[in-house]
Design a protein around this motif. Structure first.
Motif, mmCIF file in Angstrom:
data_model
loop_
_atom_site.group_PDB
_atom_site.id
_atom_site.type_symbol
_atom_site.label_atom_id
_atom_site.label_comp_id
_atom_site.label_asym_id
_atom_site.label_seq_id
_atom_site.Cartn_x
_atom_site.Cartn_y
_atom_site.Cartn_z
ATOM 1 N N UNK A 9 46.814 46.205 41.955
ATOM 2 C CA UNK A 9 45.954 45.375 41.107
ATOM 3 C C UNK A 9 44.706 44.958 41.877
ATOM 4 N N UNK A 10 43.572 45.310 41.333
ATOM 5 C CA UNK A 10 42.301 44.852 41.911
ATOM 6 C C UNK A 10 41.772 43.713 41.030
ATOM 7 N N UNK A 11 41.474 42.589 41.653
ATOM 8 C CA UNK A 11 40.942 41.419 40.959
ATOM 9 C C UNK A 11 39.426 41.466 41.047
ATOM 10 N N UNK A 12 38.766 41.366 39.903
ATOM 11 C CA UNK A 12 37.307 41.480 39.889
ATOM 12 C C UNK A 12 36.680 40.222 39.291
ATOM 13 N N UNK A 13 36.015 39.473 40.135
ATOM 14 C CA UNK A 13 35.180 38.367 39.662
ATOM 15 C C UNK A 13 33.741 38.838 39.534
ATOM 16 N N UNK A 14 33.302 39.658 40.508
ATOM 17 C CA UNK A 14 31.939 40.180 40.476
ATOM 18 C C UNK A 14 31.886 41.690 40.711
ATOM 19 N N UNK A 15 32.791 42.216 41.543
ATOM 20 C CA UNK A 15 32.724 43.642 41.890
ATOM 21 C C UNK A 15 34.074 44.080 42.462
ATOM 22 N N UNK B 110 38.575 38.112 34.351
ATOM 23 C CA UNK B 110 38.783 36.840 33.652
ATOM 24 C C UNK B 110 38.649 37.021 32.152
ATOM 25 N N UNK B 111 37.693 37.864 31.730
ATOM 26 C CA UNK B 111 37.374 37.932 30.305
ATOM 27 C C UNK B 111 36.521 39.171 30.037
ATOM 28 N N UNK B 112 36.527 39.629 28.785
ATOM 29 C CA UNK B 112 35.692 40.776 28.429
ATOM 30 C C UNK B 112 34.197 40.480 28.533
ATOM 31 N N UNK B 113 33.848 39.190 28.474
ATOM 32 C CA UNK B 113 32.445 38.807 28.563
ATOM 33 C C UNK B 113 32.005 38.541 30.001
ATOM 34 N N UNK C 169 31.489 40.575 35.836
ATOM 35 C CA UNK C 169 32.190 41.567 36.635
ATOM 36 C C UNK C 169 32.668 42.748 35.811
ATOM 37 N N UNK C 170 33.173 42.493 34.606
ATOM 38 C CA UNK C 170 33.642 43.583 33.744
ATOM 39 C C UNK C 170 32.474 44.448 33.295
ATOM 40 N N UNK C 171 31.398 43.806 32.864
ATOM 41 C CA UNK C 171 30.239 44.559 32.392
ATOM 42 C C UNK C 171 29.634 45.398 33.515
#
Length: 363
Positions: free
Chosen positions: A273-279, A311-314, A317-319
């Motif tokens: 599992x990679x946790x992404x807040x920004x990258x 955290x969220x689709x919005x 980091x996801x975008x």
């Protein structure tokens, strides 16, 4: 961004009981006079989501009736820009004393309007800071336009309620409010009963959700083999368990933030599992490097799962990282914990035994 249409605080007070119907949690904190004057002040200074303008309680308790009736854009902008200056003179008698700061912050905002998604709070401002941090939901702000009346107002309120006050919407707000842990860090309860405190920050909040929420929802008998964080590369390392199942997790540059194991199936599953807040998503290159690790441990590739957690689709980091995600991997959002996305490769579905159980999977 232009200021919202001017609306008297009495109009706000009139509409709040309709917008927040009976049955909403902490409804009293959302509809009382203090809330109406707080929302009025959000609108007055233009502290609306997306405007990069924020409100602090001081803007509310220093407001006066005379000031609140000064409705030109110039007068409103002058209040917004100068109110924090000691030299700025505000005409009239203040609405509230300084000690109203706590009821505005703790009851009206944090226990009332934020809980129902009417107000958002900046996560990048320390809890001890006096800097303004609150913004009014931009769709809610439109409901206080004096020109919106009658059937149009009723329909607009019903549409906002359907979008924002459903159980799932409120659950989403609650999850996103988990915060950054402040100065005390982010406490995490592990499946084996151990508890650790991670460094404050958005990545730690997502890691906590993966361990406490994701693992319990999608794994039969979860365990944590590895958890790293920026300030402590190895916050958790269960070498004994990893060795028992034949996995060498000596620190390597390609290891993700979390390695989970599911001991429930006859053949254990390894979940990277990679946790992404920004990258930092699971890319094809990292996927290949991690497969090499499990290949060396004697694991069939059907026993290996890759997940990138956001955290969220919005979330930014996801975008930012979605275009680099590896095929055949999963994406999980903290704000929508019951669902998971599979980046399906080709036309053939991955076998459920090789993936994650009990899932609402979007392919």
């Amino acid at each position: 961004m232009m200021l919202p249409m001017y609306a008297k605080w009495e109009l706000v007070a009139e509409r709040l009981p309709v917008i927040f119907p009976v049955g909403i949690a902490q409804r009293n904190y959302c509809i009382r006079e203090l809330s109406a004057k707080t929302i009025f002040t959000f609108l007055y200074i233009g502290a609306i989501e997306g405007a990069d303008v924020f409100l602090g309680p001081i803007y509310v308790y220093r407001m006066t009736d005379l000031q609140s009736q000064m409705c030109s854009d110039d007068e409103r902008l002058a209040y917004r820009s100068n109110m924090l200056k000691k030299s700025f003179h505000i005409e009239g008698v203040r609405w509230y004393a300084d000690n109203t700061r706590e009821p505005i912050r703790d009851e009206t905002l944090r226990e009332g309007l934020i809980v129902v998604g009417a107000v958002s709070e900046r996560a990048d401002v320390p809890t001890t800071s006096s800097r303004p941090r609150y913004a009014l939901n931009k769709e809610l702000a439109k409901l206080f336009d004096p020109g919106l009346t009658g059937v149009d107002l009723t329909n607009a309120i019903l549409a906002w309620q359907a979008k924002s006050l459903t159980p799932s919407a409120l659950a989403r707000v609650s999850l996103l409010r988990m915060g950054t842990g402040g100065k005390t860090g982010v406490p995490v309860q592990f499946p084996n009963g151990d508890a650790r405190t991670l460094s404050p920050g958005p990545s730690s909040v997502i890691s906590k959700a993966v361990v406490e929420v994701f693992a319990s929802k999608f794994l039969k008998q979860p365990g944590v083999l590895w958890l790293s964080e920026s300030s402590n590369k190895v916050a958790v390392q269960d070498v004994k368990l990893a060795t028992a199942i034949g996995l060498d997790i000596v620190a390597k540059k390609d290891l993700p933030d979390l390695i989970l194991v599911d001991l429930g199936p006859a053949d254990p599953l390894i979940i990277f599992v990679e946790v992404v807040a920004t990258d930092g998503a699971i890319t094809p290159r990292r996927q290949r490097a991690l497969f090499e690790l499990t290949d060396n441990g004697g694991f069939d590739r059907s026993q290996v799962v890759f997940v990138t957690a956001y955290s969220d689709r919005e979330s930014p980091g996801f975008k930012k990282t979605i275009t680099g995600l590896a095929w055949g991997a999963y994406v999980w959002f903290m704000s929508e914990p019951d669902n998971i996305v599979l980046f399906q490769e080709g036309g053939k579905l991955l076998p459920k035994a090789a993936g994650i159980s009990n899932m609402n999977c979007v392919e």
